[in-house]
Design a protein around this motif. Sequence first.
Motif, PDB file in Angstrom:
ATOM      1  N   LEU A  12       0.831  -1.196   0.000  1.00 32.17           N
ATOM      2  CA  LEU A  12       0.000   0.000   0.000  1.00 32.17           C
ATOM      3  C   LEU A  12       0.871   1.253   0.000  1.00 32.17           C
ATOM      4  O   LEU A  12       0.596   2.215  -0.710  1.00 32.17           O
ATOM      5  CB  LEU A  12      -0.936  -0.003   1.211  1.00 32.17           C
ATOM      6  N   LEU A  13       1.950   1.223   0.774  1.00 36.13           N
ATOM      7  CA  LEU A  13       2.875   2.351   0.817  1.00 36.13           C
ATOM      8  C   LEU A  13       3.511   2.585  -0.545  1.00 36.13           C
ATOM      9  O   LEU A  13       3.684   3.720  -0.970  1.00 36.13           O
ATOM     10  CB  LEU A  13       3.942   2.088   1.879  1.00 36.13           C
ATOM     11  N   GLU A  14       3.831   1.519  -1.253  1.00 36.56           N
ATOM     12  CA  GLU A  14       4.405   1.639  -2.597  1.00 36.56           C
ATOM     13  C   GLU A  14       3.431   2.353  -3.536  1.00 36.56           C
ATOM     14  O   GLU A  14       3.818   3.204  -4.315  1.00 36.56           O
ATOM     15  CB  GLU A  14       4.736   0.245  -3.150  1.00 36.56           C
ATOM     16  N   ASN A  15       2.167   2.013  -3.426  1.00 32.28           N
ATOM     17  CA  ASN A  15       1.158   2.587  -4.310  1.00 32.28           C
ATOM     18  C   ASN A  15       0.700   3.974  -3.885  1.00 32.28           C
ATOM     19  O   ASN A  15       0.202   4.736  -4.710  1.00 32.28           O
ATOM     20  CB  ASN A  15      -0.047   1.652  -4.406  1.00 32.28           C
ATOM     21  N   HIS A  16       0.841   4.301  -2.605  1.00 35.33           N
ATOM     22  CA  HIS A  16       0.367   5.576  -2.069  1.00 35.33           C
ATOM     23  C   HIS A  16       1.397   6.149  -1.103  1.00 35.33           C
ATOM     24  O   HIS A  16       1.202   6.124   0.113  1.00 35.33           O
ATOM     25  CB  HIS A  16      -0.978   5.385  -1.355  1.00 35.33           C
ATOM     26  N   PRO A  17       2.512   6.683  -1.610  1.00 36.63           N
ATOM     27  CA  PRO A  17       3.613   7.086  -0.741  1.00 36.63           C
ATOM     28  C   PRO A  17       3.279   8.206   0.246  1.00 36.63           C
ATOM     29  O   PRO A  17       3.978   8.372   1.233  1.00 36.63           O
ATOM     30  CB  PRO A  17       4.713   7.509  -1.703  1.00 36.63           C
ATOM     31  N   ARG A  56      10.219   7.641  -3.094  1.00 33.72           N
ATOM     32  CA  ARG A  56       8.938   7.456  -3.779  1.00 33.72           C
ATOM     33  C   ARG A  56       8.248   8.787  -4.048  1.00 33.72           C
ATOM     34  O   ARG A  56       7.669   8.996  -5.115  1.00 33.72           O
ATOM     35  CB  ARG A  56       8.028   6.538  -2.960  1.00 33.72           C
ATOM     36  N   ARG A  57       8.303   9.716  -3.084  1.00 36.49           N
ATOM     37  CA  ARG A  57       7.722  11.038  -3.298  1.00 36.49           C
ATOM     38  C   ARG A  57       8.443  11.751  -4.442  1.00 36.49           C
ATOM     39  O   ARG A  57       7.825  12.391  -5.287  1.00 36.49           O
ATOM     40  CB  ARG A  57       7.806  11.871  -2.012  1.00 36.49           C
ATOM     41  N   LEU A  58       9.757  11.611  -4.478  1.00 38.86           N
ATOM     42  CA  LEU A  58      10.551  12.220  -5.540  1.00 38.86           C
ATOM     43  C   LEU A  58      10.200  11.610  -6.897  1.00 38.86           C
ATOM     44  O   LEU A  58      10.036  12.329  -7.888  1.00 38.86           O
ATOM     45  CB  LEU A  58      12.033  12.031  -5.233  1.00 38.86           C
ATOM     46  N   GLU A  59      10.043  10.306  -6.951  1.00 38.38           N
ATOM     47  CA  GLU A  59       9.650   9.644  -8.202  1.00 38.38           C
ATOM     48  C   GLU A  59       8.288  10.126  -8.681  1.00 38.38           C
ATOM     49  O   GLU A  59       8.098  10.385  -9.880  1.00 38.38           O
ATOM     50  CB  GLU A  59       9.608   8.126  -8.004  1.00 38.38           C
ATOM     51  N   GLU A  60       7.351  10.260  -7.775  1.00 40.03           N
ATOM     52  CA  GLU A  60       6.009  10.711  -8.152  1.00 40.03           C
ATOM     53  C   GLU A  60       6.013  12.170  -8.594  1.00 40.03           C
ATOM     54  O   GLU A  60       5.322  12.536  -9.547  1.00 40.03           O
ATOM     55  CB  GLU A  60       5.017  10.487  -7.011  1.00 40.03           C
ATOM     56  N   ALA A  61       6.784  13.014  -7.927  1.00 40.00           N
ATOM     57  CA  ALA A  61       6.893  14.417  -8.340  1.00 40.00           C
ATOM     58  C   ALA A  61       7.521  14.501  -9.729  1.00 40.00           C
ATOM     59  O   ALA A  61       7.074  15.285 -10.582  1.00 40.00           O
ATOM     60  CB  ALA A  61       7.717  15.209  -7.322  1.00 40.00           C
ATOM     61  N   ALA A  77       6.557  20.117  -6.049  1.00 46.25           N
ATOM     62  CA  ALA A  77       7.132  20.027  -4.701  1.00 46.25           C
ATOM     63  C   ALA A  77       6.035  20.103  -3.646  1.00 46.25           C
ATOM     64  O   ALA A  77       6.012  19.309  -2.694  1.00 46.25           O
ATOM     65  CB  ALA A  77       8.162  21.130  -4.486  1.00 46.25           C
ATOM     66  N   ALA A  78       5.117  21.019  -3.806  1.00 42.93           N
ATOM     67  CA  ALA A  78       4.018  21.166  -2.842  1.00 42.93           C
ATOM     68  C   ALA A  78       3.099  19.953  -2.876  1.00 42.93           C
ATOM     69  O   ALA A  78       2.696  19.440  -1.826  1.00 42.93           O
ATOM     70  CB  ALA A  78       3.238  22.439  -3.131  1.00 42.93           C
ATOM     71  N   ARG A  79       2.779  19.482  -4.064  1.00 45.88           N
ATOM     72  CA  ARG A  79       1.869  18.339  -4.207  1.00 45.88           C
ATOM     73  C   ARG A  79       2.407  17.107  -3.506  1.00 45.88           C
ATOM     74  O   ARG A  79       1.676  16.325  -2.914  1.00 45.88           O
ATOM     75  CB  ARG A  79       1.638  18.055  -5.695  1.00 45.88           C
ATOM     76  N   SER A  85      10.278  24.455  -2.713  1.00 51.12           N
ATOM     77  CA  SER A  85      10.895  24.053  -3.983  1.00 51.12           C
ATOM     78  C   SER A  85      12.411  23.922  -3.859  1.00 51.12           C
ATOM     79  O   SER A  85      13.013  23.068  -4.519  1.00 51.12           O
ATOM     80  CB  SER A  85      10.519  25.020  -5.106  1.00 51.12           C
ATOM     81  N   SER A  86      13.035  24.715  -2.991  1.00 49.34           N
ATOM     82  CA  SER A  86      14.490  24.593  -2.796  1.00 49.34           C
ATOM     83  C   SER A  86      14.851  23.231  -2.218  1.00 49.34           C
ATOM     84  O   SER A  86      15.821  22.599  -2.641  1.00 49.34           O
ATOM     85  CB  SER A  86      15.006  25.696  -1.874  1.00 49.34           C
ATOM     86  N   HIS A  87      14.068  22.789  -1.247  1.00 51.04           N
ATOM     87  CA  HIS A  87      14.288  21.465  -0.661  1.00 51.04           C
ATOM     88  C   HIS A  87      14.099  20.377  -1.721  1.00 51.04           C
ATOM     89  O   HIS A  87      14.890  19.428  -1.807  1.00 51.04           O
ATOM     90  CB  HIS A  87      13.331  21.253   0.517  1.00 51.04           C
ATOM     91  N   PHE A  88      13.070  20.524  -2.527  1.00 51.21           N
ATOM     92  CA  PHE A  88      12.824  19.571  -3.604  1.00 51.21           C
ATOM     93  C   PHE A  88      14.004  19.529  -4.570  1.00 51.21           C
ATOM     94  O   PHE A  88      14.488  18.455  -4.932  1.00 51.21           O
ATOM     95  CB  PHE A  88      11.532  19.936  -4.342  1.00 51.21           C
ATOM     96  N   VAL A  89      14.496  20.693  -4.982  1.00 45.24           N
ATOM     97  CA  VAL A  89      15.607  20.756  -5.940  1.00 45.24           C
ATOM     98  C   VAL A  89      16.860  20.112  -5.345  1.00 45.24           C
ATOM     99  O   VAL A  89      17.554  19.345  -6.022  1.00 45.24           O
ATOM    100  CB  VAL A  89      15.874  22.208  -6.395  1.00 45.24           C
ATOM    101  N   ARG A  90      17.158  20.391  -4.065  1.00 45.10           N
ATOM    102  CA  ARG A  90      18.330  19.783  -3.420  1.00 45.10           C
ATOM    103  C   ARG A  90      18.192  18.261  -3.358  1.00 45.10           C
ATOM    104  O   ARG A  90      19.141  17.529  -3.654  1.00 45.10           O
ATOM    105  CB  ARG A  90      18.517  20.329  -2.001  1.00 45.10           C
ATOM    106  N   THR A  91      17.022  17.789  -2.987  1.00 45.96           N
ATOM    107  CA  THR A  91      16.775  16.355  -2.900  1.00 45.96           C
ATOM    108  C   THR A  91      16.869  15.714  -4.285  1.00 45.96           C
ATOM    109  O   THR A  91      17.459  14.644  -4.455  1.00 45.96           O
ATOM    110  CB  THR A  91      15.391  16.086  -2.273  1.00 45.96           C
ATOM    111  N   PHE A  92      16.298  16.375  -5.272  1.00 47.92           N
ATOM    112  CA  PHE A  92      16.334  15.892  -6.654  1.00 47.92           C
ATOM    113  C   PHE A  92      17.778  15.797  -7.141  1.00 47.92           C
ATOM    114  O   PHE A  92      18.190  14.780  -7.700  1.00 47.92           O
ATOM    115  CB  PHE A  92      15.538  16.840  -7.549  1.00 47.92           C
TER     116      PHE A  92
END
Length: 112
Positions: A12-17, A56-61, A77-79, A85-92
């Motif tokens: 379930l976690l895989e399908n709905h991170p 998984r969140r990064l893959e979905e984004a 990033a928000a979704r 967005s800075s945190h998202f970019v660093r993680t990406f």
Amino acid sequence: MENVAAGLRRQLLENHPLQHRRLVLHQPRAQRLKIRTLQRSFATTAEPLSAYIRRRRLEEATRLLLATPSTTISEAAARWHFTDSSHFVRTFRKQYDCTPSDYIHRRRSPGE
């Protein structure tokens, strides 16, 4: 029985991170999975639970950005619940060795 429940919750976690808190906190007592049980189910893998959820969140984004060209990096990033967005970019960048913009440009323009 606990291993079966943990396996089902992991699927379930895989399908709905984004539902990881729901799996732990918002289930009827008989179905509730303790966070430690979920963490133990990841102990046999090379990736800890927190890293798995982040990946998984990064893959979905990333999937959202590629599938919907009108979506901005900030919106993705928000979704997917990155702090900003800075945190998202660093993680990406840490995961893919490039910025989201560069990655999207390369994926949309193969052969350049």
